[in-house]
Design an enzyme around this catalytic site. Structure first.
Site, PDB file in Angstrom:
ATOM      1  N   GLY A 222     -50.250 -23.901 -67.569  1.00 32.24           N
ATOM      2  CA  GLY A 222     -50.645 -25.166 -68.176  1.00 32.24           C
ATOM      3  C   GLY A 222     -52.098 -25.494 -67.922  1.00 32.24           C
ATOM      4  O   GLY A 222     -52.548 -26.610 -68.156  1.00 32.24           O
ATOM      5  N   GLU A 263     -48.037 -17.907 -64.277  1.00 31.25           N
ATOM      6  CA  GLU A 263     -47.823 -17.215 -65.547  1.00 31.25           C
ATOM      7  C   GLU A 263     -48.708 -17.799 -66.639  1.00 31.25           C
ATOM      8  O   GLU A 263     -48.228 -18.409 -67.584  1.00 31.25           O
ATOM      9  CB  GLU A 263     -46.352 -17.304 -65.941  1.00 31.25           C
ATOM     10  CG  GLU A 263     -45.862 -18.710 -65.797  1.00 31.25           C
ATOM     11  CD  GLU A 263     -44.371 -18.865 -65.784  1.00 31.25           C
ATOM     12  OE1 GLU A 263     -43.689 -18.021 -65.215  1.00 31.25           O
ATOM     13  OE2 GLU A 263     -43.935 -19.866 -66.363  1.00 31.25           O
ATOM     14  N   GLY A 265     -50.995 -18.281 -69.856  1.00 29.28           N
ATOM     15  CA  GLY A 265     -51.170 -17.725 -71.191  1.00 29.28           C
ATOM     16  C   GLY A 265     -52.585 -18.056 -71.643  1.00 29.28           C
ATOM     17  O   GLY A 265     -53.509 -17.240 -71.626  1.00 29.28           O
ATOM     18  N   TYR A 306     -51.389 -29.744 -83.291  1.00 33.77           N
ATOM     19  CA  TYR A 306     -51.592 -30.436 -82.007  1.00 33.77           C
ATOM     20  C   TYR A 306     -52.853 -31.300 -82.016  1.00 33.77           C
ATOM     21  O   TYR A 306     -53.272 -31.735 -80.949  1.00 33.77           O
ATOM     22  CB  TYR A 306     -51.755 -29.405 -80.882  1.00 33.77           C
ATOM     23  CG  TYR A 306     -50.667 -28.370 -80.751  1.00 33.77           C
ATOM     24  CD1 TYR A 306     -49.347 -28.749 -80.500  1.00 33.77           C
ATOM     25  CD2 TYR A 306     -50.961 -27.010 -80.852  1.00 33.77           C
ATOM     26  CE1 TYR A 306     -48.360 -27.790 -80.351  1.00 33.77           C
ATOM     27  CE2 TYR A 306     -49.973 -26.051 -80.698  1.00 33.77           C
ATOM     28  CZ  TYR A 306     -48.677 -26.447 -80.443  1.00 33.77           C
ATOM     29  OH  TYR A 306     -47.705 -25.497 -80.283  1.00 33.77           O
ATOM     30  N   CYS A 333     -52.586 -24.952 -99.714  1.00 33.29           N
ATOM     31  CA  CYS A 333     -52.402 -26.086-100.599  1.00 33.29           C
ATOM     32  C   CYS A 333     -51.673 -27.227 -99.922  1.00 33.29           C
ATOM     33  O   CYS A 333     -50.537 -27.564-100.253  1.00 33.29           O
ATOM     34  CB  CYS A 333     -51.725 -25.641-101.890  1.00 33.29           C
ATOM     35  SG  CYS A 333     -52.882 -24.677-102.850  1.00 33.29           S
ATOM     36  N   GLU A 334     -52.297 -27.758 -98.914  1.00 35.71           N
ATOM     37  CA  GLU A 334     -51.996 -29.049 -98.329  1.00 35.71           C
ATOM     38  C   GLU A 334     -53.133 -29.330 -97.361  1.00 35.71           C
ATOM     39  O   GLU A 334     -53.969 -28.460 -97.137  1.00 35.71           O
ATOM     40  CB  GLU A 334     -50.633 -29.079 -97.645  1.00 35.71           C
ATOM     41  CG  GLU A 334     -50.447 -28.179 -96.460  1.00 35.71           C
ATOM     42  CD  GLU A 334     -49.058 -28.381 -95.851  1.00 35.71           C
ATOM     43  OE1 GLU A 334     -48.944 -29.261 -94.991  1.00 35.71           O
ATOM     44  OE2 GLU A 334     -48.113 -27.691 -96.276  1.00 35.71           O
TER      45      GLU A 334
HETATM   46  C1  LIG Z   1     -45.855 -21.028 -72.700  1.00 40.55           C
HETATM   47  C2  LIG Z   1     -45.522 -20.813 -71.290  1.00 40.55           C
HETATM   48  C3  LIG Z   1     -46.522 -20.541 -70.356  1.00 40.55           C
HETATM   49  C4  LIG Z   1     -47.994 -20.462 -70.709  1.00 40.55           C
HETATM   50  O1  LIG Z   1     -48.581 -21.701 -70.859  1.00 40.55           O
HETATM   51  P1  LIG Z   1     -50.157 -21.797 -71.087  1.00 40.55           P
HETATM   52  O2  LIG Z   1     -50.432 -23.248 -71.195  1.00 40.55           O
HETATM   53  O3  LIG Z   1     -50.493 -21.046 -72.319  1.00 40.55           O
HETATM   54  O4  LIG Z   1     -50.835 -21.181 -69.925  1.00 40.55           O
HETATM   55  C5  LIG Z   1     -46.133 -20.292 -69.062  1.00 40.55           C
HETATM   56  N1  LIG Z   1     -44.848 -20.345 -68.694  1.00 40.55           N
HETATM   57  C6  LIG Z   1     -43.854 -20.615 -69.559  1.00 40.55           C
HETATM   58  C7  LIG Z   1     -42.455 -20.613 -69.099  1.00 40.55           C
HETATM   59  C8  LIG Z   1     -44.153 -20.862 -70.877  1.00 40.55           C
HETATM   60  O5  LIG Z   1     -43.166 -21.139 -71.727  1.00 40.55           O
END
Ligand SMILES: *Cc1c(COP(=O)(O)O)cnc(C)c1O
Length: 406
Positions: A222, A263, A265, A306, A333-334
């Site tokens: 997050g 974890e 992303g 978002y 087309c929106e």
């Molecule tokens: C989507 C997700 C993440 C990654 O979140 P980011 O904000 O992209 O870092 C990590 N853990 C779980 C379980 C997720 O579903």
């Protein structure tokens, strides 16, 4: 001219066509390095939440850098295995899936992260103590940029409520479940770094009280990255210091060196990605100028879904003195706005428009809406460029349609 490593965006667009996603692999490695540095002094394990960007070559790059994988579906797990991961390096964190998928994940040998009491009960009935598991706990903390991407608050569907700790323990006892990890993921874009410490402390309390045999604590992700200059972002170094301190105190009190998992992303792949699109039309309406590009919400949905802000650059003329204010819009087309009221160097038809921070939740959320092809993807790594996904063709659009004799 705007460049990605040693490639100008014009040369990339000419070689691969537009719209085009381009990722800078070395930037990903920098981000991995930042995380490792921030959590020095702990037994850190990184799991890349691959739903952010699921190209198999990105997963291979993660693997090469010693980063494991977090998947949310068995399909993602299959991709990870193709990328060379061993099943035990893959953590499976589904949300409300059918039990048959959980069984498939077990058969693949993935590490299980369970997110509801009914699932825990079913899992216990079938697998008992035969497999190590992790529990996804909802710590009831409201964070995350907006309610749409916040997952750790009380009304969120994610995880098992921390208020049900006693019930969790009942099920664990009944089936002799082997709980080796506790997990929380508060949602994307949290603003206050201390929430992760607050959430961690809630997990520590659970650990002391109920779970003496943990091997890891997974603090999810997050982390907020900068989408525009002077954006409020997660100061990873500062957060790291705070987390390392409370985590090491926990290990001491717990009497065991457990692993610290994250974890990420977005933190790993957001900044590495650029969406390149060509200006099809520059339209001067009374009171408003539009740049219409050959891409749209079908390729990058974050601005419309978002209200996400993405910096937009005129890649063909990034430093031009003469500027104008535009809305940069797509060809769907929106209403399909990438950026509103952006003052950038004058755009001419044919210029390459660069949308930044497009690595995370860009291609992975792309669709064929309006029957448009999804973009190609290219990876620039160590000064070389590689095509890592071909542009789609009419065949892809038609592949699964069944033609009736009508
Ligand atoms: C989507 C997700 C993440 C990654 O979140 P980011 O904000 O992209 O870092 C990590 N853990 C779980 C379980 C997720 O579903």
């Amino acid at each position: 001219m705007f460049s990605i490593q040693n490639y100008t965006v014009e040369s990339l667009a000419n070689q691969f066509g537009t719209p085009l996603y381009v990722y800078d692999g070395n930037k990903i490695e920098e981000q991995i390095g930042k995380m490792r540095k921030a959590y020095e002094g702990t037994n850190l394990k990184l799991k890349y939440a691959c739903k952010a960007l699921t190209n198999i070559n990105i997963m291979k790059l993660m693997r090469k850098n010693g980063v494991d994988i977090d998947v949310v579906s068995t399909q993602e797990a299959h991709l990870a295995i193709l990328a060379g991961y061993e099943p035990h390096q893959i953590q499976y964190t589904p949300s409300g899936v059918a039990f048959s998928e959980v069984q498939e994940a077990v058969a693949l040998g993935l590490r299980m992260n369970l997110d509801s009491l009914p699932l825990l009960e079913k899992f216990g009935q079938i697998y008992g103590s035969s497999l190590p598991i992790c529990l996804r706990i909802n710590p009831h903390i409201m964070e995350g940029g907006t309610i749409k991407i916040s997952t750790g608050h009380k009304d969120s569907k994610f995880g098992i409520s921390i208020e049900q700790a006693d019930e969790i323990y009942e099920v664990v006892k009944k089936y002799g479940l082997r709980v080796v990890g506790l997990h929380q993921h508060t949602g994307s874009d949290f603003k206050n770094a201390h929430v992760i410490i607050e959430a961690a402390e809630k997990l520590f309390e659970l650990a002391y009280k109920y779970f003496p045999n943990l091997e890891f604590i997974d603090l999810g992700s997050g982390f907020k990255v900068a989408y525009k200059e002077d954006d409020h972002i997660t100061d990873m170094e500062k957060l790291g210091k705070g987390v390392v301190k409370v985590f090491n105190e926990f290990c001491e009190k717990y009497g065991k060196e457990v692993e610290l998992w994250f974890e990420p992303g977005k933190f790993l792949v957001s900044e590495c990605g650029y969406l390149l699109a060509r200006a099809n039309v520059v339209k001067h309406n009374p009171g408003r100028n539009f740049v219409g590009v050959d891409s749209g919400l079908n390729h990058l949905i974050r601005p419309m879904m978002y209200d996400a802000y993405h910096e937009i650059v005129n890649g063909s003329n990034p430093d031009g003195e003469e500027k104008e204010k535009y809305d940069i819009v797509g060809y769907i087309c929106e209403t399909d706005t990438f950026g509103k009221d952006r003052t950038i160097p004058v755009v001419n038809e044919g210029d390459i428009i660069v949308i930044k921070n497009a690595g995370a939740y860009g291609f992975s959320m792309a669709s064929n809406y309006n029957s448009r092809f999804r973009p190609a993807e290219a990876l620039v790594y160590n000064g070389e460029v590689h095509l890592i996904r071909k542009r789609e063709t009419m065949e892809d659009i038609l592949k699964n349609q069944v033609m009736l004799e009508l």
